[in-house]
Design a protein around this motif. Structure first.
Motif, PDB file in Angstrom:
ATOM      1  N   SER A 117       0.826  -1.209   0.000  1.00  0.00           N
ATOM      2  CA  SER A 117       0.000   0.000   0.000  1.00  0.00           C
ATOM      3  C   SER A 117       0.861   1.260   0.000  1.00  0.00           C
ATOM      4  O   SER A 117       0.607   2.203  -0.753  1.00  0.00           O
ATOM      5  N   ASP A 118       1.889   1.294   0.861  1.00  0.00           N
ATOM      6  CA  ASP A 118       2.771   2.460   0.919  1.00  0.00           C
ATOM      7  C   ASP A 118       3.556   2.634  -0.375  1.00  0.00           C
ATOM      8  O   ASP A 118       3.744   3.759  -0.858  1.00  0.00           O
ATOM      9  N   ALA A 119       4.014   1.527  -0.966  1.00  0.00           N
ATOM     10  CA  ALA A 119       4.736   1.613  -2.236  1.00  0.00           C
ATOM     11  C   ALA A 119       3.809   2.143  -3.330  1.00  0.00           C
ATOM     12  O   ALA A 119       4.221   2.967  -4.160  1.00  0.00           O
ATOM     13  N   ALA A 141      10.688  -7.440  -4.177  1.00  0.00           N
ATOM     14  CA  ALA A 141       9.805  -7.623  -3.027  1.00  0.00           C
ATOM     15  C   ALA A 141      10.127  -8.954  -2.369  1.00  0.00           C
ATOM     16  O   ALA A 141      10.684  -9.855  -2.989  1.00  0.00           O
ATOM     17  N   THR A 142       9.776  -9.031  -1.112  1.00  0.00           N
ATOM     18  CA  THR A 142       9.948 -10.278  -0.364  1.00  0.00           C
ATOM     19  C   THR A 142       8.781 -10.425   0.597  1.00  0.00           C
ATOM     20  O   THR A 142       8.125  -9.439   0.942  1.00  0.00           O
ATOM     21  N   THR A 143       8.519 -11.639   1.009  1.00  0.00           N
ATOM     22  CA  THR A 143       7.496 -11.891   2.009  1.00  0.00           C
ATOM     23  C   THR A 143       8.197 -12.172   3.335  1.00  0.00           C
ATOM     24  O   THR A 143       9.050 -13.051   3.415  1.00  0.00           O
ATOM     25  N   ARG A 154       6.693  -7.149   1.462  1.00  0.00           N
ATOM     26  CA  ARG A 154       7.451  -5.902   1.589  1.00  0.00           C
ATOM     27  C   ARG A 154       8.099  -5.577   0.257  1.00  0.00           C
ATOM     28  O   ARG A 154       8.669  -6.447  -0.403  1.00  0.00           O
ATOM     29  N   VAL A 155       8.003  -4.323  -0.148  1.00  0.00           N
ATOM     30  CA  VAL A 155       8.485  -3.872  -1.447  1.00  0.00           C
ATOM     31  C   VAL A 155       9.672  -2.934  -1.243  1.00  0.00           C
ATOM     32  O   VAL A 155       9.666  -2.102  -0.339  1.00  0.00           O
ATOM     33  N   PHE A 156      10.667  -3.089  -2.108  1.00  0.00           N
ATOM     34  CA  PHE A 156      11.864  -2.260  -2.028  1.00  0.00           C
ATOM     35  C   PHE A 156      11.961  -1.428  -3.301  1.00  0.00           C
ATOM     36  O   PHE A 156      12.237  -1.955  -4.377  1.00  0.00           O
ATOM     37  N   LEU A 157      11.695  -0.139  -3.175  1.00  0.00           N
ATOM     38  CA  LEU A 157      11.789   0.763  -4.317  1.00  0.00           C
ATOM     39  C   LEU A 157      13.247   1.170  -4.486  1.00  0.00           C
ATOM     40  O   LEU A 157      13.941   1.418  -3.498  1.00  0.00           O
TER      41      LEU A 157
END
Length: 167
Positions: A117-119, A141-143, A154-157
């Motif tokens: 959501s934040d990403a 991304a990873t869980t 979780r997403v890593f921009l």
């Protein structure tokens, strides 16, 4: 003797006494009323009178929809709460208490990366677009699985630091 348990009847009597008393400490009275209201609500929630009333209504020909309407619940919630024998009901209640005790309701704030959501907000797209970009390999991304079994994607921009601030 009434249909309420002694605990419920006592909590109700204490609340009625608070209502009828006009004297006392003005600062303590609102807190005592609040305590009385909460004590009555808790006593009524645990009172076997509700189960007895449900069983009586069902024995008298009422439907689960009618029981649910009278209780202010959905039919599935009413069945979950009151269907079956005493052992089945007690088992469901204990399982619910265990889940609440073992699984906190708040999302941890110390997880790496950003939530989906934040990403999505950061990029101005929908959460579904984030999932598509992850599936296509455009975003990393990873869980993350917590010890209690909860999982979070979780997403890593690429241009966002670990704490969520832009580089």
């Amino acid at each position: 003797m009434g249909f309420l348990s002694g605990e419920s009847a006592g909590a109700l009597a204490r609340l009625v006494a608070l209502e009828s008393s006009a004297s006392g400490d003005a600062d303590a009275a609102p807190l005592e009323r609040l305590r009385g209201i909460r004590a009555l609500a808790a006593a009524l929630e645990a009172d076997p009178a509700a189960l007895a009333a449900v069983r009586g209504a069902l024995d008298g020909g009422a439907t689960w929809d009618e029981v649910a309407d009278a209780a202010g619940l959905s039919a599935s919630a009413a069945k979950y709460r009151w269907a079956g024998g005493d052992d089945a009901i007690a088992e469901r209640q204990e399982a619910s208490r265990r889940r609440k005790r073992d699984r906190p309701s708040s999302v941890p704030t110390d997880l790496p990366g950003l939530s989906v959501s934040d990403a999505a907000k950061r990029l101005g797209v929908t959460p579904q677009a984030i999932y598509q970009r992850v599936n296509r390999g455009l975003l990393e991304a990873t869980t993350v699985e917590l010890p209690d079994g909860r999982t979070y994607k979780r997403v890593f921009l690429p241009d966002v630091a670990e704490d969520g601030a832009s580089d």
